[in-house]
Design a protein around this motif. Structure first.
Motif, PDB file in Angstrom:
ATOM      1  N   GLY A 131      68.837  10.696 -13.711  1.00 55.79           N
ATOM      2  CA  GLY A 131      66.634  10.394 -14.075  1.00 55.79           C
ATOM      3  C   GLY A 131      66.915   9.239 -15.388  1.00 55.79           C
TER       4      GLY A 131
ATOM      5  N   SER B 266      64.387   6.196 -15.413  1.00 51.85           N
ATOM      6  CA  SER B 266      63.340   5.815 -14.996  1.00 51.85           C
ATOM      7  C   SER B 266      62.306   5.200 -15.927  1.00 51.85           C
TER       8      SER B 266
ATOM      9  N   ARG C 280      63.819  14.544 -18.404  1.00 58.71           N
ATOM     10  CA  ARG C 280      63.406  14.591 -16.822  1.00 58.71           C
ATOM     11  C   ARG C 280      63.906  16.055 -15.679  1.00 58.71           C
TER      12      ARG C 280
ATOM     13  N   GLU D 266      61.570  18.070 -16.938  1.00 63.72           N
ATOM     14  CA  GLU D 266      60.426  19.040 -16.364  1.00 63.72           C
ATOM     15  C   GLU D 266      60.651  19.250 -14.793  1.00 63.72           C
TER      16      GLU D 266
ATOM     17  N   HIS E 278      56.081  16.222 -13.902  1.00 64.23           N
ATOM     18  CA  HIS E 278      56.368  15.258 -14.438  1.00 64.23           C
ATOM     19  C   HIS E 278      56.062  14.444 -14.983  1.00 64.23           C
TER      20      HIS E 278
ATOM     21  N   SER F  43      56.166  12.421 -17.519  1.00 67.70           N
ATOM     22  CA  SER F  43      56.961  11.377 -17.982  1.00 67.70           C
ATOM     23  C   SER F  43      56.862  10.384 -17.412  1.00 67.70           C
ATOM     24  N   GLN F  44      56.845  10.312 -16.180  1.00 69.12           N
ATOM     25  CA  GLN F  44      56.694   9.519 -14.995  1.00 69.12           C
ATOM     26  C   GLN F  44      55.274   9.073 -14.691  1.00 69.12           C
TER      27      GLN F  44
END
Length: 243
Positions: free
Chosen positions: A75, A78, A91, A94, A200, A202-203
């Motif tokens: 990760g 990312s 990540r 998460e 998730h 952060s994404q």
């Protein structure tokens, strides 16, 4: 339109075009859970297990079947406000919260380079050991439109080649639709999938993965006459050698 919405719309348009170009075989809602006790999900990245097969995973866990996810990459490449080891740790955190919502019993990490997953003897051996302990495996299909997904497929093929008894495999889709022959109705659990994917965070600030997941699985649901479905390509279990 915000940059996130614009990027998401571009990806969604591509998905819909590929869906039109990729017909399904005889597709039916089916039960992949009978006689299964040990389920393995090969996830190239954190969140693939939610987007592609979270509904099936939840069904397995609700039936008391042991689900473990093996994340192949770390990760670290990312998108995020942090990078490197800090992003990898974020990540992983998460994914832990997300897994709890889906009833995933175990998470394992191979920590290979994010965006640079390679088919090596070490990785193949690690995956073979996991597959050998499983009744059913979920993995990306051969032509999914991400190099790490394609590498995961190749790693699995190399791992299976070393086994006399091979479990059934359900190849899943996300970045590029596959030609499915198997589907799971996930209409009743789409809300849980959304909550699991929302972990998730952060994404999601870079791409609306919830929107893309629902768009793809609504199209698959239309083939079955339901709201949402996850589509797969089923490869049955194989016994070779002296069996």
């Amino acid at each position: 339109m915000s940059p996130v919405s614009l990027r998401t719309e571009m990806v969604e348009r591509r998905l819909r075009r590929w869906l039109r170009e990729t017909p399904a075989d005889a597709l039916e809602a089916a039960d992949p859970f009978t006689g299964v006790q040990r389920v393995l999900v090969l996830a190239p990245h954190f969140d693939d297990e939610v987007i592609a097969c979270g509904g099936a995973v939840l069904a397995h866990s609700r039936r008391g079947q042991h689900v473990r996810v093996v994340y192949l990459t770390d990760g670290s490449a990312s998108e995020g406000e942090v990078s490197g080891a800090a992003l990898s740790a974020l990540r992983r955190e998460e994914a832990g919260r997300s897994a709890a919502l889906l009833g995933i019993a175990e998470q394992r990490y191979l920590d290979q380079p994010d965006g640079g997953l390679a088919v090596t003897d070490e990785v193949v051996a690690a995956v073979r050991a996991e597959v050998a302990q499983s009744d059913l495996v979920y993995a990306p299909h051969a032509e999914d439109a991400h190099p790490d997904h394609q590498a995961t497929y190749q790693i699995l093929q190399a791992a299976l080649a070393g086994l006399d008894v091979r479990p059934a495999v359900l190849y899943y889709e996300f970045w590029r639709p596959l030609r499915p022959n198997f589907a799971v109705d996930v209409s009743a659990v789409m809300g849980v999938k959304e909550r699991a994917l929302a972990e998730h965070r952060s994404q999601l600030q870079y791409l609306d993965y919830v929107r893309l997941m629902k768009a793809l699985q609504a199209e698959r649901g239309a083939l079955l006459g339901v709201a949402y479905a996850e589509a797969y390509r089923l490869s049955p279990a194989v016994r070779s050698g002296g069996g």
